[in-house]
Structures are given as structure tokens and as C-alpha cells.
Design a protein around this motif. Structure first.
Motif, PDB file in Angstrom:
ATOM      1  N   ILE A  14      11.196  14.876  -0.607  1.00 38.55           N
ATOM      2  CA  ILE A  14      10.593  13.721  -1.264  1.00 38.55           C
ATOM      3  C   ILE A  14       9.261  13.423  -0.581  1.00 38.55           C
ATOM      4  O   ILE A  14       9.221  13.138   0.616  1.00 38.55           O
ATOM      5  CB  ILE A  14      11.531  12.509  -1.197  1.00 38.55           C
ATOM      6  N   THR A  15       8.181  13.516  -1.328  1.00 37.65           N
ATOM      7  CA  THR A  15       6.844  13.327  -0.776  1.00 37.65           C
ATOM      8  C   THR A  15       6.688  11.910  -0.236  1.00 37.65           C
ATOM      9  O   THR A  15       7.107  10.937  -0.861  1.00 37.65           O
ATOM     10  CB  THR A  15       5.790  13.572  -1.875  1.00 37.65           C
ATOM     11  N   CYS A  16       6.064  11.805   0.926  1.00 35.65           N
ATOM     12  CA  CYS A  16       5.867  10.503   1.567  1.00 35.65           C
ATOM     13  C   CYS A  16       4.447  10.007   1.317  1.00 35.65           C
ATOM     14  O   CYS A  16       3.491  10.777   1.387  1.00 35.65           O
ATOM     15  CB  CYS A  16       6.116  10.626   3.065  1.00 35.65           C
ATOM     16  N   THR A  17       4.340   8.708   1.054  1.00 36.44           N
ATOM     17  CA  THR A  17       3.021   8.111   0.844  1.00 36.44           C
ATOM     18  C   THR A  17       2.793   6.978   1.834  1.00 36.44           C
ATOM     19  O   THR A  17       2.104   6.012   1.541  1.00 36.44           O
ATOM     20  CB  THR A  17       2.901   7.549  -0.591  1.00 36.44           C
ATOM     21  N   CYS A  18       3.376   7.111   3.044  1.00 37.25           N
ATOM     22  CA  CYS A  18       3.330   5.983   3.974  1.00 37.25           C
ATOM     23  C   CYS A  18       1.924   5.735   4.527  1.00 37.25           C
ATOM     24  O   CYS A  18       1.619   4.640   4.983  1.00 37.25           O
ATOM     25  CB  CYS A  18       4.341   6.165   5.096  1.00 37.25           C
ATOM     26  N   GLY A  19       1.060   6.768   4.510  1.00 36.41           N
ATOM     27  CA  GLY A  19      -0.311   6.557   4.950  1.00 36.41           C
ATOM     28  C   GLY A  19      -0.491   6.573   6.457  1.00 36.41           C
ATOM     29  O   GLY A  19      -1.594   6.406   6.961  1.00 36.41           O
ATOM     30  N   SER A  20       0.582   6.785   7.194  1.00 37.70           N
ATOM     31  CA  SER A  20       0.479   6.838   8.651  1.00 37.70           C
ATOM     32  C   SER A  20      -0.276   8.090   9.084  1.00 37.70           C
ATOM     33  O   SER A  20      -0.162   9.141   8.467  1.00 37.70           O
ATOM     34  CB  SER A  20       1.890   6.865   9.251  1.00 37.70           C
ATOM     35  N   GLU A  21      -1.027   7.978  10.182  1.00 39.36           N
ATOM     36  CA  GLU A  21      -1.719   9.142  10.741  1.00 39.36           C
ATOM     37  C   GLU A  21      -0.734  10.231  11.131  1.00 39.36           C
ATOM     38  O   GLU A  21      -1.062  11.416  11.145  1.00 39.36           O
ATOM     39  CB  GLU A  21      -2.509   8.745  11.995  1.00 39.36           C
ATOM     40  N   LYS A  22       0.470   9.806  11.482  1.00 38.05           N
ATOM     41  CA  LYS A  22       1.480  10.773  11.911  1.00 38.05           C
ATOM     42  C   LYS A  22       2.481  11.069  10.800  1.00 38.05           C
ATOM     43  O   LYS A  22       3.616  11.469  11.062  1.00 38.05           O
ATOM     44  CB  LYS A  22       2.208  10.246  13.137  1.00 38.05           C
ATOM     45  N   CYS A  23       2.069  10.852   9.562  1.00 41.57           N
ATOM     46  CA  CYS A  23       2.975  11.095   8.443  1.00 41.57           C
ATOM     47  C   CYS A  23       3.422  12.552   8.439  1.00 41.57           C
ATOM     48  O   CYS A  23       2.617  13.457   8.573  1.00 41.57           O
ATOM     49  CB  CYS A  23       2.277  10.775   7.123  1.00 41.57           C
TER      50      CYS A  23
ATOM     51  N   GLN B  95       0.835  -1.204   0.000  1.00 41.95           N
ATOM     52  CA  GLN B  95       0.000   0.000   0.000  1.00 41.95           C
ATOM     53  C   GLN B  95       0.865   1.248   0.000  1.00 41.95           C
ATOM     54  O   GLN B  95       0.426   2.317  -0.394  1.00 41.95           O
ATOM     55  CB  GLN B  95      -0.847   0.035   1.277  1.00 41.95           C
ATOM     56  N   ILE B  96       2.078   1.109   0.476  1.00 44.84           N
ATOM     57  CA  ILE B  96       2.941   2.282   0.636  1.00 44.84           C
ATOM     58  C   ILE B  96       3.599   2.650  -0.685  1.00 44.84           C
ATOM     59  O   ILE B  96       3.482   3.757  -1.157  1.00 44.84           O
ATOM     60  CB  ILE B  96       4.027   2.028   1.708  1.00 44.84           C
ATOM     61  N   ASN B  97       4.290   1.711  -1.270  1.00 43.19           N
ATOM     62  CA  ASN B  97       5.049   2.022  -2.480  1.00 43.19           C
ATOM     63  C   ASN B  97       5.429   0.724  -3.191  1.00 43.19           C
ATOM     64  O   ASN B  97       6.228  -0.036  -2.681  1.00 43.19           O
ATOM     65  CB  ASN B  97       6.313   2.808  -2.113  1.00 43.19           C
ATOM     66  N   ARG B  98       4.832   0.500  -4.352  1.00 36.54           N
ATOM     67  CA  ARG B  98       5.210  -0.651  -5.176  1.00 36.54           C
ATOM     68  C   ARG B  98       5.280  -1.941  -4.358  1.00 36.54           C
ATOM     69  O   ARG B  98       4.335  -2.353  -3.742  1.00 36.54           O
ATOM     70  CB  ARG B  98       6.525  -0.356  -5.905  1.00 36.54           C
ATOM     71  N   ARG B  99       6.472  -2.559  -4.327  1.00 41.62           N
ATOM     72  CA  ARG B  99       6.605  -3.806  -3.586  1.00 41.62           C
ATOM     73  C   ARG B  99       7.128  -3.532  -2.186  1.00 41.62           C
ATOM     74  O   ARG B  99       7.942  -2.637  -1.982  1.00 41.62           O
ATOM     75  CB  ARG B  99       7.549  -4.757  -4.317  1.00 41.62           C
TER      76      ARG B  99
END
Ligand SMILES: [Zn+2]
Length: 148
Positions: free
Chosen positions: A131-140, A21-25
Motif C-alpha cells: 500500500i503506497t504511503c503518502t505520509c510526506g516524511s523525509e524518512k518515508c 496533508q497526509i490523507n483526507r481527514r
């Protein structure tokens, strides 16, 4: 032979990759891993900072798999690397890394459940480009780069 590092047994055998869900594999663990357990070494080719900059800006490469040990020494996970190169960044990771000389060892930051994705905080140093983060964490924090 490689399954034991500094007295720690690697759990590499229980890791696998799948779409993330975060990035590719991403890199996932088949089994539960208790907090502070050694999981896997980040392996690859040891290269210079100069080579790392070249490779990072080479669009023909499938992604950036460089792990900076310091300002001069970099591990390129794409050359002779292992599954650890698929570990994605998260602003609230479940793993952390330590250095042993020029080696990078990855440990569980908290108890990890079976089939949970492994993540570390890349903590890139900010050198201009964010670098934009796509980790999806609430605390991103919005960027993969470390805070100033
Ligand atoms: Zn994030």
C-alpha cells in the motif's frame, strides 16, 4: 465514565479532525501533549477476521478503519468508533499504540505541539499487496506495510 482507562485520563476531549496533508481527514490535538502520555483509545466494533476482510474489500464503505488486534480479532472503527479512527499513518509517527487485551491504547511517542496532527505507524503486515504511503516524511519507506 469512559474518560479514564486503566488509571489514564483520556485526552479525547482535546482532539479534533480537519483536512490532512497526509490523507483526507486527520486527527489533531488542541493542546500540547508530553511524551508517553495516554491520548485516546481506538474504539469500535469487535469483529472477526472474516468480517474484516469482507468490510475491507467493500467499495461502498468510506474507507478502511479496521485495526487488527491479532489474526482473529479486529476492531472496526466505523462501527461505534471514535475520533481515533482518523489518526493517519506516518513512517515517522508521533504516537504509538499498545494492546490491553482486546483494546488499543494510543500514547504520545514524543512531545506533541498544539494543533499538530497525530500519527501512528500502522505497521501492516505485508501479505502480498503493498500500500503506497503518502505520509510526506523525509524518512518515508514508500509503503504503509511493515518492512519484510
Ligand atoms: Zn510514509
Amino acid at each position: 465514565m469512559d474518560s479514564e482507562i486503566f488509571g489514564f485520563e483520556s485526552l479525547e476531549f482535546s482532539l479534533y479532525t480537519k483536512d490532512s496533508q497526509i490523507n483526507r481527514r486527520g486527527c489533531f490535538s488542541e493542546r500540547a501533549i508530553p511524551e508517553d502520555t495516554f491520548i485516546v483509545e481506538y474504539k469500535g466494533e469487535i469483529i472477526s477476521a472474516e468480517d474484516a476482510y469482507k468490510r475491507e474489500s467493500d467499495p461502498s464503505r468510506p474507507g478502511i478503519y479496521t485495526f487488527w488486534i491479532n489474526d482473529n480479532i479486529v476492531i472496526d472503527g466505523l462501527g461505534n468508533g471514535n475520533i481515533a479512527k482518523y489518526i493517519n499513518h506516518s513512517c515517522t509517527p508521533n504516537c504509538y499504540y499498545t494492546f490491553e487485551g482486546n483494546r488499543v491504547l494510543i500514547f504520545a511517542l514524543k512531545d506533541i505541539h498544539p494543533d499538530e496532527e497525530l500519527t501512528i505507524d500502522y505497521c501492516y503486515e505485508s501479505e502480498g499487496e503493498k500500500i503506497t504511503c503518502t505520509c510526506g516524511s523525509e524518512k518515508c519507506r514508500g509503503f504503509i506495510n511493515a518492512d519484510e
